[in-house]
Design a protein around this motif. Structure first.
Motif, mmCIF file in Angstrom:
data_model
loop_
_atom_site.group_PDB
_atom_site.id
_atom_site.type_symbol
_atom_site.label_atom_id
_atom_site.label_comp_id
_atom_site.label_asym_id
_atom_site.label_seq_id
_atom_site.Cartn_x
_atom_site.Cartn_y
_atom_site.Cartn_z
ATOM 1 N N GLU A 1 0.660 -1.331 0.077
ATOM 2 C CA GLU A 1 0.101 0.058 0.010
ATOM 3 C C GLU A 1 0.797 1.405 0.012
ATOM 4 O O GLU A 1 0.414 2.138 -0.565
ATOM 5 C CB GLU A 1 -1.056 -0.079 1.193
ATOM 6 C CG GLU A 1 -2.296 -1.045 1.062
ATOM 7 C CD GLU A 1 -2.986 -0.980 2.345
ATOM 8 O OE1 GLU A 1 -3.028 0.173 2.916
ATOM 9 O OE2 GLU A 1 -3.648 -2.197 2.234
ATOM 10 N N SER A 2 1.906 1.020 0.811
ATOM 11 C CA SER A 2 2.870 2.379 0.649
ATOM 12 C C SER A 2 3.418 2.579 -0.731
ATOM 13 O O SER A 2 3.826 3.766 -1.069
ATOM 14 C CB SER A 2 3.955 2.313 1.946
ATOM 15 O OG SER A 2 4.765 1.269 1.750
ATOM 16 N N ALA A 3 3.696 1.715 -1.398
ATOM 17 C CA ALA A 3 4.528 1.666 -2.657
ATOM 18 C C ALA A 3 3.583 1.753 -3.768
ATOM 19 O O ALA A 3 4.040 2.510 -4.851
ATOM 20 C CB ALA A 3 5.368 0.653 -2.749
ATOM 21 N N ARG A 4 2.532 1.357 -3.917
ATOM 22 C CA ARG A 4 1.498 1.334 -4.803
ATOM 23 C C ARG A 4 1.263 2.858 -5.461
ATOM 24 O O ARG A 4 1.361 2.869 -6.764
ATOM 25 C CB ARG A 4 0.546 0.606 -4.462
ATOM 26 C CG ARG A 4 -0.388 -0.025 -5.784
ATOM 27 C CD ARG A 4 -1.581 -0.549 -5.587
ATOM 28 N NE ARG A 4 -1.113 -1.969 -5.035
ATOM 29 C CZ ARG A 4 -1.814 -2.640 -3.815
ATOM 30 N NH1 ARG A 4 -2.751 -2.094 -3.419
ATOM 31 N NH2 ARG A 4 -1.342 -3.766 -3.625
ATOM 32 N N PRO A 5 0.934 3.786 -4.792
ATOM 33 C CA PRO A 5 0.826 4.995 -5.664
ATOM 34 C C PRO A 5 1.966 5.482 -6.213
ATOM 35 O O PRO A 5 1.845 6.052 -7.353
ATOM 36 C CB PRO A 5 0.511 5.914 -4.442
ATOM 37 C CG PRO A 5 -0.093 4.845 -2.980
ATOM 38 C CD PRO A 5 0.580 3.657 -3.302
ATOM 39 N N LYS A 6 3.302 5.311 -5.473
ATOM 40 C CA LYS A 6 4.356 5.690 -6.609
ATOM 41 C C LYS A 6 4.589 4.840 -7.683
ATOM 42 O O LYS A 6 4.994 5.605 -8.604
ATOM 43 C CB LYS A 6 5.931 5.609 -5.519
ATOM 44 C CG LYS A 6 5.682 6.504 -4.197
ATOM 45 C CD LYS A 6 6.914 5.838 -3.235
ATOM 46 C CE LYS A 6 6.800 6.596 -2.047
ATOM 47 N NZ LYS A 6 7.556 6.096 -1.018
ATOM 48 N N MET A 7 4.383 3.589 -7.651
ATOM 49 C CA MET A 7 4.581 2.727 -8.792
ATOM 50 C C MET A 7 3.521 2.977 -9.424
ATOM 51 O O MET A 7 3.588 2.674 -11.100
ATOM 52 C CB MET A 7 4.693 1.367 -8.264
ATOM 53 C CG MET A 7 5.690 1.128 -7.438
ATOM 54 S SD MET A 7 7.376 1.594 -8.424
ATOM 55 C CE MET A 7 7.431 0.693 -9.673
ATOM 56 N N GLU A 8 2.263 3.322 -9.358
ATOM 57 C CA GLU A 8 1.213 3.612 -10.566
ATOM 58 C C GLU A 8 1.568 4.969 -11.199
ATOM 59 O O GLU A 8 1.309 4.923 -12.394
ATOM 60 C CB GLU A 8 -0.042 3.964 -9.700
ATOM 61 C CG GLU A 8 -0.838 2.762 -8.894
ATOM 62 C CD GLU A 8 -1.990 3.190 -8.216
ATOM 63 O OE1 GLU A 8 -2.145 4.356 -7.914
ATOM 64 O OE2 GLU A 8 -2.881 2.290 -7.877
#
Length: 176
Positions: free
Chosen positions: A8-15
């Motif tokens: 959840e913490s990395a997903r927005p960056k990776m999106e």
């Protein structure tokens, strides 16, 4: 590219990283931006750059994809071995998109540093797009490369920071 592999913490960056890469591939034109894919091992840098290569080549553009070690080695061999290596170097310098994978894993020598400068600078002056992927942090890059190389990367490349855990490990855990 499976965003569910990121927490959840990395997903927005990776999106965001994924969207920039997808747009880069789908709207590629000669002289478009350069990308620096930067982050730890196993986060999808090589996979995404290969996906970009496939889309851009499929649109009819000339793409070269090589590890930093192999590409820089070709520069050294071109002065000694002649024709085949020299043709590879010219392909790297002249193709529409050059993807240089795993920068920082090559043996750092005066010659490799000079070759890297030549590759980056020539492609910039020819307005040829380049994607560089690296596991190195900015601090590690500063220790390995000259200010001239770093200035060109910092000034001419959009940095895409990759985040998360090693996808290979996550897949292994899911299979167990």
């Amino acid at each position: 590219f499976d965003l569910t592999l990121y927490d959840e913490s990395a997903r927005p960056k990776m999106e965001r990283v994924f969207q920039v890469c997808r747009t880069f591939a789908q709207t590629f034109r000669p002289g478009t931006m350069n990308l620096l894919l930067q982050g730890g091992t196993g986060l999808g840098k090589t996979y995404l750059s290969a996906c970009i290569a496939r889309v851009v080549a499929g649109a009819g553009y000339a793409v070269a994809y090589e590890t930093a070690a192999s590409a820089l080695d070709a520069f050294q061999r071109s002065s000694a071995d002649g024709e085949a290596a020299a043709q590879r170097v010219e392909q790297y310098l002249g193709c529409d998109l050059m993807i240089l994978d795993d920068l920082g894993t090559e043996m750092i020598t005066a010659y490799s540093t000079s070759a890297l400068y030549t590759l980056i600078n020539t492609r910039l002056t020819r307005k040829k797009a380049t994607i560089i992927s690296t596991n190195c942090s900015n601090e590690e890059l500063q220790k390995k490369y000259t200010p001239q190389i770093l200035s060109r990367i910092a000034g001419e490349y959009q940095t895409l920071p990759f985040a998360g855990r090693d996808i290979r490990q996550i897949k292994k855990e899911r299979e167990a």
